[in-house]
Design a protein around this motif. Structure first.
Motif, PDB file in Angstrom:
ATOM      1  N   GLN A   4      48.110  12.075  35.047  1.00  0.00           N
ATOM      2  CA  GLN A   4      47.731  10.711  35.459  1.00  0.00           C
ATOM      3  C   GLN A   4      48.425   9.672  34.572  1.00  0.00           C
ATOM      4  O   GLN A   4      48.575   8.527  34.961  1.00  0.00           O
ATOM      5  N   ASN A   5      48.840  10.089  33.375  1.00  0.00           N
ATOM      6  CA  ASN A   5      49.503   9.168  32.443  1.00  0.00           C
ATOM      7  C   ASN A   5      50.824   8.633  32.985  1.00  0.00           C
ATOM      8  O   ASN A   5      51.374   7.683  32.439  1.00  0.00           O
ATOM      9  N   LEU A   6      51.342   9.275  34.039  1.00  0.00           N
ATOM     10  CA  LEU A   6      52.615   8.822  34.605  1.00  0.00           C
ATOM     11  C   LEU A   6      52.424   7.621  35.531  1.00  0.00           C
ATOM     12  O   LEU A   6      53.396   6.960  35.891  1.00  0.00           O
ATOM     13  N   ARG A   7      51.198   7.336  35.900  1.00  0.00           N
ATOM     14  CA  ARG A   7      50.941   6.179  36.775  1.00  0.00           C
ATOM     15  C   ARG A   7      50.901   4.927  35.912  1.00  0.00           C
ATOM     16  O   ARG A   7      49.842   4.391  35.599  1.00  0.00           O
ATOM     17  N   ILE A   8      52.075   4.502  35.508  1.00  0.00           N
ATOM     18  CA  ILE A   8      52.171   3.397  34.568  1.00  0.00           C
ATOM     19  C   ILE A   8      52.879   2.220  35.206  1.00  0.00           C
ATOM     20  O   ILE A   8      53.484   2.330  36.270  1.00  0.00           O
ATOM     21  N   ASN A   9      52.796   1.106  34.527  1.00  0.00           N
ATOM     22  CA  ASN A   9      53.466  -0.113  34.958  1.00  0.00           C
ATOM     23  C   ASN A   9      54.483  -0.492  33.890  1.00  0.00           C
ATOM     24  O   ASN A   9      54.249  -0.259  32.710  1.00  0.00           O
ATOM     25  N   PHE A  10      55.592  -1.050  34.324  1.00  0.00           N
ATOM     26  CA  PHE A  10      56.541  -1.611  33.364  1.00  0.00           C
ATOM     27  C   PHE A  10      57.229  -2.796  34.029  1.00  0.00           C
ATOM     28  O   PHE A  10      57.202  -2.939  35.248  1.00  0.00           O
ATOM     29  N   THR A  11      57.784  -3.656  33.201  1.00  0.00           N
ATOM     30  CA  THR A  11      58.518  -4.802  33.719  1.00  0.00           C
ATOM     31  C   THR A  11      59.998  -4.545  33.504  1.00  0.00           C
ATOM     32  O   THR A  11      60.420  -4.229  32.394  1.00  0.00           O
ATOM     33  N   SER A  12      60.745  -4.636  34.583  1.00  0.00           N
ATOM     34  CA  SER A  12      62.193  -4.470  34.498  1.00  0.00           C
ATOM     35  C   SER A  12      62.815  -5.860  34.436  1.00  0.00           C
ATOM     36  O   SER A  12      62.608  -6.674  35.340  1.00  0.00           O
ATOM     37  N   ASP A  13      63.545  -6.120  33.346  1.00  0.00           N
ATOM     38  CA  ASP A  13      64.157  -7.446  33.202  1.00  0.00           C
ATOM     39  C   ASP A  13      65.684  -7.368  33.232  1.00  0.00           C
ATOM     40  O   ASP A  13      66.365  -8.299  32.860  1.00  0.00           O
TER      41      ASP A  13
END
Length: 170
Positions: A136-145
């Motif tokens: 479940q730890n793979l369900r993450i959010n990140f911001t691509s800039d």
């Protein structure tokens, strides 16, 4: 094979580390190639690297950083979409894809944003087993800039090189 070019959105920091570890572990377990974690914004761009680079810079000036929200695992019967994490089809991401498509290609093919975890051809049973055991730890959010312009000299990730990174400054 001639060079082909692709636009990627890539994680950084802790999200990169978590996803790279998952890709590396799966690749080792299933004797598959290791590759950088990414969400393809647009693939197989036509034209010369010079033209693509100029358009890429224009695209970067038109887009703001994009939040990438990884959701549930998925699988498909395609080598590059063997096992992946679905990416929420946010307005920002879908608009970025649409703008990239207008900038580069007049191709109406459907866009399914995702982040691949494993490349290869495996049985449905094995892919089901892999997706059911993903953390479940793979369900993450990140911001691509940044947009990464990738040159691929072959279908093998060892032949993929980032040749330009463009900040999303719109």
């Amino acid at each position: 094979m001639a060079n082909t070019y692709h636009l990627w959105l890539a994680p950084t920091g802790p999200a990169y580390d978590i996803l790279m570890e998952a890709i590396t572990d799966l690749s080792r377990a299933y004797h598959a190639p290791v590759f950088e974690p990414h969400v393809t914004l647009l693939g197989s761009l036509p034209s010369t690297v010079e033209d693509i680079s100029v358009r890429c810079l224009e695209l970067g000036e038109s887009l703001s950083p994009i939040d990438i929200l990884l959701t549930e695992p998925g699988l498909a019967d395609q080598y590059f979409q063997c096992v992946f994490l679905k990416t929420q089809e946010t307005t920002a991401l879908m608009n970025a894809h649409e703008l990239a498509r207008k900038t580069f290609v007049k191709d109406p093919s459907p866009y399914m944003p995702h982040l691949s975890l494993l490349y290869g051809h495996y049985s449905l049973e094995l892919k089901d087993r892999i997706t059911s055991t993903l953390s479940q730890n793979l369900r993450i959010n990140f911001t691509s800039d940044m947009i990464h312009l990738i040159r691929s000299k072959s279908e093998h990730p060892v032949d993929w090189t980032s040749i330009l990174t463009v900040p999303l400054s719109g």
